[in-house]
Design a protein around this motif. Structure first.
Motif, short mmCIF file in Angstrom:
data_model
loop_
_atom_site.label_atom_id
_atom_site.label_comp_id
_atom_site.label_asym_id
_atom_site.label_seq_id
_atom_site.Cartn_x
_atom_site.Cartn_y
_atom_site.Cartn_z
N PHE A 1 0.72 -1.26 0.04
CA PHE A 1 0.11 0.07 0.05
C PHE A 1 0.74 1.35 -0.14
CE2 PHE A 1 -2.10 3.13 3.16
CZ PHE A 1 -2.98 3.44 2.07
N ASP A 2 0.50 2.11 -0.89
CA ASP A 2 1.21 3.61 -0.76
C ASP A 2 0.29 4.58 -0.43
OD1 ASP A 2 2.72 5.71 -1.41
OD2 ASP A 2 2.91 5.36 -3.59
N ALA A 3 0.44 5.24 0.52
CA ALA A 3 -0.54 6.13 1.18
C ALA A 3 -0.08 7.53 0.53
CB ALA A 3 -0.38 6.22 2.85
N GLY A 4 1.08 7.71 -0.05
CA GLY A 4 1.40 8.91 -0.84
C GLY A 4 1.93 10.14 0.58
N ASP A 5 1.44 11.06 0.86
CA ASP A 5 2.12 11.96 1.88
C ASP A 5 1.09 11.92 3.05
OD1 ASP A 5 4.15 12.65 0.37
OD2 ASP A 5 3.20 14.33 -0.49
N ARG A 6 0.07 11.28 2.85
CA ARG A 6 -1.10 11.00 4.24
C ARG A 6 -0.68 10.52 5.37
NH1 ARG A 6 -6.25 12.21 4.58
NH2 ARG A 6 -6.70 12.64 2.30
#
Length: 307
Positions: free
Chosen positions: A148-153
């Motif tokens: 999973f990639d949440a980005g900057d969140r």
């Protein structure tokens, strides 16, 4: 010699042997092994490359839960626990992640419990849950949490209910969750406890807490808290809670083996009409024992980032 998946020790022994007594995805008998150094149980073999086989389409978290008295009581308890959690988290807007959240049914309870919850995300491997989750307003990622990639969140609350026992490397999963946590955020973990009365009674009868072969790693309190600390987290709170799902399926399987009830891959025990009655009785039994210090068969941890 079979190595422990957590510490790589070769000091492992067979604790029990168990079959899939819930969804009957295989007739195979699996070894439940114990690691002496780190104090966990693990299934051998781990079918991490066959998730599509061991998690059938009728798996409970993939389905929209039917309303009944037991479900209503559980949802009330969930909301009460979630409200107590979110009350500890400051801020006007809260972001919540549910790992293995299926259709987002628990995130629905979070939103009801605290009006500050403005963003909710589900990470799950079930494509069938996506449309339902999105229709409820949840962001959905079809992925293993490890990918999973949440980005900057960052998330103010991360839910890992009945999750860490399903992964091959719980320490890595907890470490990743810690990296996605906001500075004042919390992680809520629920997982089976093999140091319980029902685990001992049904040890050699495919105890439902093994959830064979889907539970890869099973903890007791000591091994769970140690793994959390090794993952960069601090234990804010620990509690035992009722293990009605494990009691009920274990008892149901006993009844099945003597011919009183029937179950199959098409009609799993969890959907049998007698199961809610067994769950209600088991929950009442555990709630009655808890004030006397009973180590019940589910553990609940609240974790936070280390200072």
């Amino acid at each position: 010699m079979i190595k422990c998946p957590l510490c790589n020790s070769k000091e492992t022994t067979i604790h029990a042997r168990a079959k899939d007594i819930e969804y009957f995805t295989s007739d195979r008998e699996f070894d439940i092994r114990a690691c002496k150094p780190c104090g966990i149980l693990f299934v051998d073999p781990m079918l991490s490359d066959k998730l599509g086989d061991i998690y059938p389409a009728n798996y409970y978290s993939f389905k929209v839960t039917k309303r009944n008295f037991v479900v209503a009581v559980k949802e009330w308890l969930d909301r009460r626990g979630l409200k107590a959690l979110t009350r500890q988290i400051p801020g006007r807007d809260l972001s919540v992640l549910d790992i293995g959240g299926g259709t987002g049914w628990l995130l629905d309870q979070v939103k009801t419990a605290d009006s500050r919850v403005s963003h909710t995300t589900v990470v799950d491997i079930d494509d069938g849950a996506r449309d339902v989750a999105i229709s409820k307003g949840h962001d959905f990622h079809l992925s293993r949490f490890e990918d999973f990639d949440a980005g900057d969140r960052k998330f103010d609350l991360i839910l890992m209910l009945n999750l860490v026992e399903h992964v091959t490397d719980p320490r890595a999963v907890l470490s990743k969750a810690a990296s996605l946590l906001s500075p004042k955020g919390l992680i809520w973990v629920k997982t089976p406890n093999f140091d319980s009365l029902d685990a001992r009674l049904f040890r050699n009868h495919s105890w439902a807490g093994y959830h064979t072969p889907r539970h890869f790693v099973i903890f007791n309190r000591d091994s769970l808290e140690r793994t959390a600390r090794e993952s960069g987290l601090a234990v804010a709170n620990f509690d035992y809670t009722q293990g009605a799902p494990f009691w009920s399926i274990s008892i149901f399987d006993t009844l099945r083996r003597i011919g009183v009830v029937q179950a199959s891959a098409d009609k799993p025990a969890i959907y049998h009409p007698v199961t809610p009655l067994l769950q209600a009785g088991a929950a009442a039994f555990d709630f009655a024992r808890k004030p006397f210090g009973a180590r019940l068969s589910q553990m609940v941890l609240t974790l936070k980032r280390r200072p």
